[in-house]
Design a protein around this motif. Structure first.
Motif, PDB file in Angstrom:
ATOM      1  N   PRO A 240      -4.896 -25.592 -44.812  1.00  0.00           N
ATOM      2  CA  PRO A 240      -4.086 -24.849 -45.796  1.00  0.00           C
ATOM      3  C   PRO A 240      -3.289 -25.756 -46.728  1.00  0.00           C
ATOM      4  O   PRO A 240      -3.166 -25.474 -47.931  1.00  0.00           O
ATOM      5  CB  PRO A 240      -3.161 -24.001 -44.921  1.00  0.00           C
ATOM      6  CG  PRO A 240      -3.853 -23.907 -43.615  1.00  0.00           C
ATOM      7  CD  PRO A 240      -4.572 -25.194 -43.454  1.00  0.00           C
ATOM      8  N   ILE A 241      -2.771 -26.838 -46.194  1.00  0.00           N
ATOM      9  CA  ILE A 241      -1.986 -27.759 -47.025  1.00  0.00           C
ATOM     10  C   ILE A 241      -2.875 -28.396 -48.083  1.00  0.00           C
ATOM     11  O   ILE A 241      -2.502 -28.497 -49.270  1.00  0.00           O
ATOM     12  CB  ILE A 241      -1.326 -28.829 -46.144  1.00  0.00           C
ATOM     13  CG1 ILE A 241      -0.375 -28.163 -45.138  1.00  0.00           C
ATOM     14  CG2 ILE A 241      -0.599 -29.862 -46.990  1.00  0.00           C
ATOM     15  CD1 ILE A 241       0.221 -29.104 -44.135  1.00  0.00           C
ATOM     16  N   ILE A 242      -4.058 -28.830 -47.662  1.00  0.00           N
ATOM     17  CA  ILE A 242      -4.985 -29.459 -48.605  1.00  0.00           C
ATOM     18  C   ILE A 242      -5.381 -28.470 -49.689  1.00  0.00           C
ATOM     19  O   ILE A 242      -5.449 -28.813 -50.889  1.00  0.00           O
ATOM     20  CB  ILE A 242      -6.219 -29.981 -47.853  1.00  0.00           C
ATOM     21  CG1 ILE A 242      -5.823 -31.117 -46.905  1.00  0.00           C
ATOM     22  CG2 ILE A 242      -7.296 -30.448 -48.822  1.00  0.00           C
ATOM     23  CD1 ILE A 242      -6.925 -31.572 -45.991  1.00  0.00           C
ATOM     24  N   ILE A 243      -5.632 -27.223 -49.275  1.00  0.00           N
ATOM     25  CA  ILE A 243      -6.015 -26.208 -50.256  1.00  0.00           C
ATOM     26  C   ILE A 243      -4.875 -25.966 -51.246  1.00  0.00           C
ATOM     27  O   ILE A 243      -5.082 -25.858 -52.471  1.00  0.00           O
ATOM     28  CB  ILE A 243      -6.416 -24.909 -49.535  1.00  0.00           C
ATOM     29  CG1 ILE A 243      -7.711 -25.122 -48.736  1.00  0.00           C
ATOM     30  CG2 ILE A 243      -6.599 -23.764 -50.521  1.00  0.00           C
ATOM     31  CD1 ILE A 243      -8.083 -23.967 -47.846  1.00  0.00           C
ATOM     32  N   SER A 246      -4.550 -28.828 -53.683  1.00  0.00           N
ATOM     33  CA  SER A 246      -5.660 -28.802 -54.643  1.00  0.00           C
ATOM     34  C   SER A 246      -5.424 -27.773 -55.734  1.00  0.00           C
ATOM     35  O   SER A 246      -5.691 -28.023 -56.924  1.00  0.00           O
ATOM     36  CB  SER A 246      -6.962 -28.490 -53.899  1.00  0.00           C
ATOM     37  OG  SER A 246      -7.215 -29.459 -52.912  1.00  0.00           O
ATOM     38  N   VAL A 247      -4.932 -26.619 -55.335  1.00  0.00           N
ATOM     39  CA  VAL A 247      -4.675 -25.567 -56.322  1.00  0.00           C
ATOM     40  C   VAL A 247      -3.621 -26.015 -57.333  1.00  0.00           C
ATOM     41  O   VAL A 247      -3.770 -25.814 -58.551  1.00  0.00           O
ATOM     42  CB  VAL A 247      -4.252 -24.273 -55.600  1.00  0.00           C
ATOM     43  CG1 VAL A 247      -3.737 -23.247 -56.605  1.00  0.00           C
ATOM     44  CG2 VAL A 247      -5.404 -23.701 -54.797  1.00  0.00           C
ATOM     45  N   VAL A 248      -2.562 -26.638 -56.826  1.00  0.00           N
ATOM     46  CA  VAL A 248      -1.494 -27.102 -57.724  1.00  0.00           C
ATOM     47  C   VAL A 248      -2.015 -28.145 -58.705  1.00  0.00           C
ATOM     48  O   VAL A 248      -1.720 -28.103 -59.908  1.00  0.00           O
ATOM     49  CB  VAL A 248      -0.324 -27.665 -56.890  1.00  0.00           C
ATOM     50  CG1 VAL A 248       0.697 -28.351 -57.794  1.00  0.00           C
ATOM     51  CG2 VAL A 248       0.333 -26.549 -56.084  1.00  0.00           C
ATOM     52  N   LEU A 249      -2.811 -29.079 -58.197  1.00  0.00           N
ATOM     53  CA  LEU A 249      -3.360 -30.116 -59.060  1.00  0.00           C
ATOM     54  C   LEU A 249      -4.291 -29.527 -60.113  1.00  0.00           C
ATOM     55  O   LEU A 249      -4.290 -29.953 -61.278  1.00  0.00           O
ATOM     56  CB  LEU A 249      -4.103 -31.154 -58.221  1.00  0.00           C
ATOM     57  CG  LEU A 249      -3.237 -32.048 -57.323  1.00  0.00           C
ATOM     58  CD1 LEU A 249      -4.115 -32.974 -56.487  1.00  0.00           C
ATOM     59  CD2 LEU A 249      -2.251 -32.865 -58.160  1.00  0.00           C
ATOM     60  N   ILE A 250      -5.090 -28.541 -59.719  1.00  0.00           N
ATOM     61  CA  ILE A 250      -6.009 -27.932 -60.684  1.00  0.00           C
ATOM     62  C   ILE A 250      -5.227 -27.225 -61.785  1.00  0.00           C
ATOM     63  O   ILE A 250      -5.545 -27.340 -62.985  1.00  0.00           O
ATOM     64  CB  ILE A 250      -6.967 -26.962 -59.966  1.00  0.00           C
ATOM     65  CG1 ILE A 250      -7.960 -27.749 -59.079  1.00  0.00           C
ATOM     66  CG2 ILE A 250      -7.739 -26.111 -60.968  1.00  0.00           C
ATOM     67  CD1 ILE A 250      -8.775 -26.891 -58.171  1.00  0.00           C
ATOM     68  N   LEU A 251      -4.184 -26.498 -61.410  1.00  0.00           N
ATOM     69  CA  LEU A 251      -3.365 -25.799 -62.409  1.00  0.00           C
ATOM     70  C   LEU A 251      -2.666 -26.792 -63.345  1.00  0.00           C
ATOM     71  O   LEU A 251      -2.573 -26.580 -64.563  1.00  0.00           O
ATOM     72  CB  LEU A 251      -2.338 -24.910 -61.708  1.00  0.00           C
ATOM     73  CG  LEU A 251      -2.898 -23.702 -60.937  1.00  0.00           C
ATOM     74  CD1 LEU A 251      -1.776 -22.980 -60.225  1.00  0.00           C
ATOM     75  CD2 LEU A 251      -3.620 -22.756 -61.892  1.00  0.00           C
ATOM     76  N   PHE A 252      -2.156 -27.883 -62.771  1.00  0.00           N
ATOM     77  CA  PHE A 252      -1.479 -28.894 -63.597  1.00  0.00           C
ATOM     78  C   PHE A 252      -2.456 -29.519 -64.584  1.00  0.00           C
ATOM     79  O   PHE A 252      -2.135 -29.739 -65.756  1.00  0.00           O
ATOM     80  CB  PHE A 252      -0.859 -29.955 -62.688  1.00  0.00           C
ATOM     81  CG  PHE A 252      -0.143 -31.031 -63.428  1.00  0.00           C
ATOM     82  CD1 PHE A 252      -0.726 -32.302 -63.567  1.00  0.00           C
ATOM     83  CD2 PHE A 252       1.096 -30.799 -64.004  1.00  0.00           C
ATOM     84  CE1 PHE A 252      -0.056 -33.286 -64.267  1.00  0.00           C
ATOM     85  CE2 PHE A 252       1.751 -31.801 -64.683  1.00  0.00           C
ATOM     86  CZ  PHE A 252       1.183 -33.055 -64.819  1.00  0.00           C
ATOM     87  N   TYR A 253      -3.677 -29.801 -64.133  1.00  0.00           N
ATOM     88  CA  TYR A 253      -4.679 -30.404 -65.011  1.00  0.00           C
ATOM     89  C   TYR A 253      -5.044 -29.452 -66.145  1.00  0.00           C
ATOM     90  O   TYR A 253      -5.194 -29.863 -67.301  1.00  0.00           O
ATOM     91  CB  TYR A 253      -5.913 -30.769 -64.185  1.00  0.00           C
ATOM     92  CG  TYR A 253      -7.013 -31.387 -64.988  1.00  0.00           C
ATOM     93  CD1 TYR A 253      -8.150 -30.633 -65.339  1.00  0.00           C
ATOM     94  CD2 TYR A 253      -6.935 -32.713 -65.415  1.00  0.00           C
ATOM     95  CE1 TYR A 253      -9.153 -31.203 -66.100  1.00  0.00           C
ATOM     96  CE2 TYR A 253      -7.948 -33.281 -66.160  1.00  0.00           C
ATOM     97  CZ  TYR A 253      -9.053 -32.523 -66.500  1.00  0.00           C
ATOM     98  OH  TYR A 253     -10.050 -33.081 -67.244  1.00  0.00           O
TER      99      TYR A 253
END
Lengths: 257, 82
Positions: A240-243, A246-253
């Motif tokens: 769950p932490i990795i997911i 990943s979601v935060v990084l994708i949104l930031f990008y």
């Protein structure tokens, strides 16, 4: 033994006042049949001898035949085939292995062989294929007893079946592992009718100590290092932490574009 | 043993047979022999039951119920003491 019968003199020699003798063609005495042998008139004597009838001859012949059959049976029983000797050697080897590797005494092997599959018996009875001449479990046990006594079983079918069954005994070569005394599951689950703890208190003895041995600690039974055991747990928890990251990084990008 | 408690003695016997052929501790084996004796007692096969009880006690003398069952069976079938 000959029986003799004396006849009276001819009628011309006797007076008219004397009674005349009339004899029958055959004479029976004590149930034995005699055959009359006639001699010359000068002796006036008839000898009777017991006759050798056909029944005696038949009995003698039949007894000889029975003796020959018995000799044949004895020859068959006293001449085990090499295959039979091989079966016996195989059975003895299995018994030795069970005693050595599993501490299984002969009596226990017998009782194990004696266990009969009642379902199979019932199935055969219902299907009508019950083999009355086939060896039963009791026959196998009897054959095992004879082998233990150093004899060759007479029932060859039972011997073969017994050898095949013992040969299929699993893991014969493996010795019984020497483990530490632990609480027996069978002792725990079997109702022997008496509470061991209560009995021990009343009798003031260490009653059935093996059943009361406490279970070993989980730490002692662990054979792998803790890191390996907990590693999988950490990996599952980290998903769950990795997911999330990943979601935060994708949104930031996406926001930067 | 759960199968035995449900009354399915035929299946229980077959399971015990397979277990006796496996590598099993002699102490545990005594309980299996005792349970097989119970099945034969229930089936009315008293002579067989006595044999199994006797062997179970050879391995594990701390089976008082086996002693009790043996005495009852001997009294029931009028057999001489083993």
């Amino acid at each position: 033994m000959a029986w003799s019968l004396t006849l009276p003199p001819p009628p011309s020699l006797s007076s008219s006042s004397l009674p005349t003798f009339h004899h029958h063609p055959s004479v029976f005495c004590t149930g034995v049949a005699f055959t009359r042998l006639r001699h010359r008139r000068t002796s006036n004597t008839i000898f009777l001898v017991p006759s050798v009838g056909k029944e005696d001859t038949d009995l003698r012949v039949s007894s000889l035949q029975e003796q020959q059959l018995d000799d044949g049976d004895d020859d068959n029983d006293e001449e085990p085939t090499p295959q039979d000797l091989e079966y016996v050697a195989q059975i003895k080897r299995v018994l030795e292995l069970l005693r050595k590797n599993r501490d299984m005494i002969f009596g226990e092997v017998k009782l194990t062989i004696m266990i009969e599959d009642a379902r199979e018996v019932e199935r055969r009875r219902l299907l009508g294929i019950e083999d009355l001449d086939g060896p039963t479990r009791e026959d196998l046990v009897d054959a095992l007893d004879e082998i233990n006594e150093g004899k060759i079983p007479k029932d060859r079918a039972a011997l073969q079946m017994l050898a095949e069954e013992l040969a299929s005994w699993p893991n014969l070569e493996d010795a019984l592992p020497k483990k530490k005394p632990s609480k027996s599951l069978y002792a725990k689950a079997t109702d022997t009718g008496i509470d061991p703890e209560l009995a021990a208190k009343k009798l003031n003895i260490d009653w059935d100590s093996a059943a009361e041995i406490e279970e070993q600690n989980a730490d002692d039974e662990t054979e792998v290092p803790p890191v390996v055991g907990y590693g999988a747990l950490y990996l599952v928890s980290a998903f769950p932490i990795i997911i999330g990251i990943s979601v935060v990084l994708i949104l930031f990008y996406n926001s930067l574009q | 043993m759960s199968v035995q408690s449900e009354g399915n003695y035929a299946e229980a016997l077959q399971n015990y047979y397979e277990t006796m052929r496996q590598k099993i501790d002699p102490y545990d084996r005594s309980y299996i022999l005792y349970n097989i004796g119970l099945i034969h007692t229930s089936n009315g096969e008293h002579t067989k039951a006595l044999k199994y009880y006797f062997r179970a006690l050879e391995r594990n003398p701390f089976l008082p119920q086996a002693f009790n069952n043996m005495i009852v069976l001997c009294h029931y079938v009028r057999l001489s003491p083993l």
